[in-house]
Design an enzyme around this catalytic site. Structure first.
Site, mmCIF file in Angstrom:
data_model
loop_
_atom_site.group_PDB
_atom_site.id
_atom_site.type_symbol
_atom_site.label_atom_id
_atom_site.label_comp_id
_atom_site.label_asym_id
_atom_site.label_seq_id
_atom_site.Cartn_x
_atom_site.Cartn_y
_atom_site.Cartn_z
ATOM 1 N N LYS A 1 0.830 -1.207 0.000
ATOM 2 C CA LYS A 1 0.000 0.000 0.000
ATOM 3 C C LYS A 1 0.864 1.257 0.000
ATOM 4 O O LYS A 1 0.542 2.254 -0.669
ATOM 5 C CB LYS A 1 -0.926 0.001 1.232
ATOM 6 C CG LYS A 1 -1.725 1.290 1.379
ATOM 7 C CD LYS A 1 -2.664 1.243 2.577
ATOM 8 C CE LYS A 1 -3.413 2.569 2.717
ATOM 9 N NZ LYS A 1 -4.418 2.524 3.800
ATOM 10 N N HIS B 1 -9.240 -32.662 -32.248
ATOM 11 C CA HIS B 1 -10.062 -31.467 -32.029
ATOM 12 C C HIS B 1 -11.146 -31.721 -30.988
ATOM 13 O O HIS B 1 -12.315 -31.388 -31.184
ATOM 14 C CB HIS B 1 -10.663 -30.979 -33.351
ATOM 15 C CG HIS B 1 -9.633 -30.715 -34.403
ATOM 16 N ND1 HIS B 1 -8.687 -29.715 -34.285
ATOM 17 C CD2 HIS B 1 -9.370 -31.343 -35.577
ATOM 18 C CE1 HIS B 1 -7.899 -29.733 -35.351
ATOM 19 N NE2 HIS B 1 -8.287 -30.712 -36.144
#
Length: 530
Positions: free
Chosen positions: A135, A290
């Site tokens: 922070k 696929h």
């Protein structure tokens, strides 16, 4: 006044070198517990945290850094007002925080870890210091990753401080670190508490009416395994992540024994192969292209199963992904080596099989160690949409002979029931609309991803050809019209398995009766849309 760093790390990689470098530059080092002992053992002068706070570590070390003289020093802006206030309270500013957290992820990865042990490895003071320093990145550098130590030390040597640009990057990395940590805790406790309640009830926990198994806020923790060369297409960037505590028998937990780096499409297809082959009676083999099975087969031996799966569609098998549900032997390896394959996933590979396949240096071999018998896929099935996620349970429903409802005048024979169940298992893993034709525990035709069901049936039946005579047909969802049954009858299919549930079910049943077909309903569909 010397600059001050606080160092408190679980992972002590590189920490002695960093501390020694800081000490040489005139910094004061404040440390805690095991870290302080390790640094002092290396001959580095350290100020214990209790000497800073004037308060001893208490509660078996649970409380040691949660003190104004620590957090005041971290959170103070370097403004006259804040510095004056620090001086009045006898607090020295802290310019560098080097912290990484208790090894929670490593703890819960241990076999038979207890809930108590896991909870004791939830860090409190560490994340608090990390967040405080992140922070206040305008004034403080926070380092959570040992790989950053050389850069941080180099900048301090060259410029007298860690640059603002670096402090910003370090702050972002710190918040990602604590976010991942909290997500891992949340995910673990959610599962652990569910298991505790299930054990008490001695049954699976059922959600009460109005309740849901899905949390109001979905959190999960995943560590990046690697950046991939690209995604589905070369213009798409991609990466591969592993969920924390992923079992070894999953695709992400599997050990790659050889071959090229897995691609995005490889991983997707390997997952499809593994999902299907885990559900088939061993020994079984599947070949995926696929995400759809172009061949799936059962056999008395693995060699027989693979040979049949390959023969089911040898054209499509080229460049395919193979899934096998028993350890790979030499004979099967020699057969696979005859074809270009992208990857093979199996519980294990016998040494002779590895010797054969080592000649195919680019072939990716993945060993899972087991099938994960009786275990469900971890977590949820998650798909992304623009701006959000769709979350569902994995489709792990299994159908047995007892679940089947015969709806035609002609009932399937016991042998046909077994075949129908095999076809039903395979069609569950084919993209919708899906039709599968099988005979003798082998796929003969697969119609995948079609816009209408009769179109999928025509593709599967055409692929099966003359072999369709006496075979069975599976559909992942009900027939909205009787046309698929008519196509099956023309091909001389012997029996059909489908969910049922259409408003036109009776028309399909009547058509089957007219042609002398056996048909069973499962009462459960298996849509697969992506």
């Amino acid at each position: 006044m010397a600059k001050r760093a606080i160092i408190s790390v679980s992972n002590k990689e590189g920490i002695v070198e960093l501390a020694r470098g800081l000490l040489e530059l005139g910094w004061e080092i404040v440390s805690t517990g095991g870290t302080a002992q390790a640094l002092r053992a290396a001959g580095i002068q350290v100020t214990y945290i209790s000497d800073v706070t004037g308060f001893p570590e208490i509660l078996d070390g649970r409380v040691k850094t949660l003190h104004p003289k620590v957090h005041g020093g971290i959170l103070a802006r370097r403004t006259p007002e804040h510095l004056t206030e620090l001086e009045a309270q006898g607090i020295i500013p802290i310019d560098l925080v080097v912290v990484n957290l208790y090894p929670f992820q490593a703890t819960i990865a241990k076999p038979q870890v207890t809930l108590e042990e896991a909870v004791e490895n939830i860090d409190i003071g560490g994340p608090t210091m990390v967040r405080a320093a992140a922070k206040n990145f305008e004034s403080v550098a926070i380092v959570v990753n040992p790989k950053r130590y050389p850069q941080v030390l180099a900048e301090i040597r060259e410029q007298g401080e860690v640059t603002l640009a670096t402090r910003r990057r370090l702050a972002l990395e710190a918040f990602q670190h604590t976010a991942q940590y909290d997500a891992a805790i949340s995910a673990y406790l959610e599962q652990a508490f569910r298991e505790v309640e299930a054990a008490r009830a001695e049954t699976r926990v059922q959600a009460a009416e109005g309740e849901t198994i899905f949390p109001e806020v979905l959190t999960f923790s995943a560590a990046k395994v690697q950046d991939l060369r690209y995604g589905e297409n070369p213009h798409q960037k991609a990466a591969f992540y592993r969920l924390m505590k992923a079992p070894a028998w999953t695709v992400t937990g599997a050990q790659q024994l050889q071959g090229k780096e897995l691609s995005y499409n490889n991983i997707v297809d390997v997952q499809a192969a593994w999902e299907l082959v885990r559900e088939l009676k061993p020994p079984a083999a599947v070949i995926i292209k696929h995400t759809n099975p172009c061949g799936a087969a059962l056999g008395k031996t693995l060699f027989e199963a693979y040979t049949k799966a390959y023969a089911a569609d040898s054209v499509s098998a080229f460049g395919g992904i193979v899934g096998l549900n028993v350890p790979v032997d030499r004979e099967t390896a020699e057969k696979m080596a005859e074809t270009f394959l992208e990857a093979v996933i199996a519980p294990d590979f016998e040494p002779e099989a590895l010797e054969v396949l080592s000649a195919k240096k680019n072939l990716r071999l993945l060993r899972t160690g087991s099938l994960g018998e009786g275990q469900s896929l971890p977590g949820f099935d998650i798909k992304s949409v623009g701006g959000g996620l769709l979350v569902q349970e994995w489709d792990q429903a299994r159908t047995t002979a007892a679940d089947l409802k015969v709806v035609t005048e002609k009932a399937p024979t016991p042998e046909q029931v077994e075949e129908l169940l095999f076809a039903w298992t395979v069609v569950k893993h084919v993209k919708s609309n899906a039709i599968v034709v099988t005979k003798g525990g082998v796929t003969l035709g697969v119609g995948a991803g079609q816009m209408n069901r009769v179109g999928a049936a025509k593709i599967a039946l055409e692929q099966a050809g003359e072999q369709a005579r006496g075979a069975v047909l599976a559909s992942d969802a009900f027939f909205p019209f009787p046309d698929t049954v008519e196509e099956a009858a023309r091909a001389e299919i012997a029996a059909i398995i489908q969910p049922g549930g259409s408003v036109r079910d009776q028309e399909a049943i009547d058509t089957a009766n007219r042609y002398g077909l056996a048909m069973v309903f499962t009462g459960q569909r298996h849509f697969r849309h992506g």
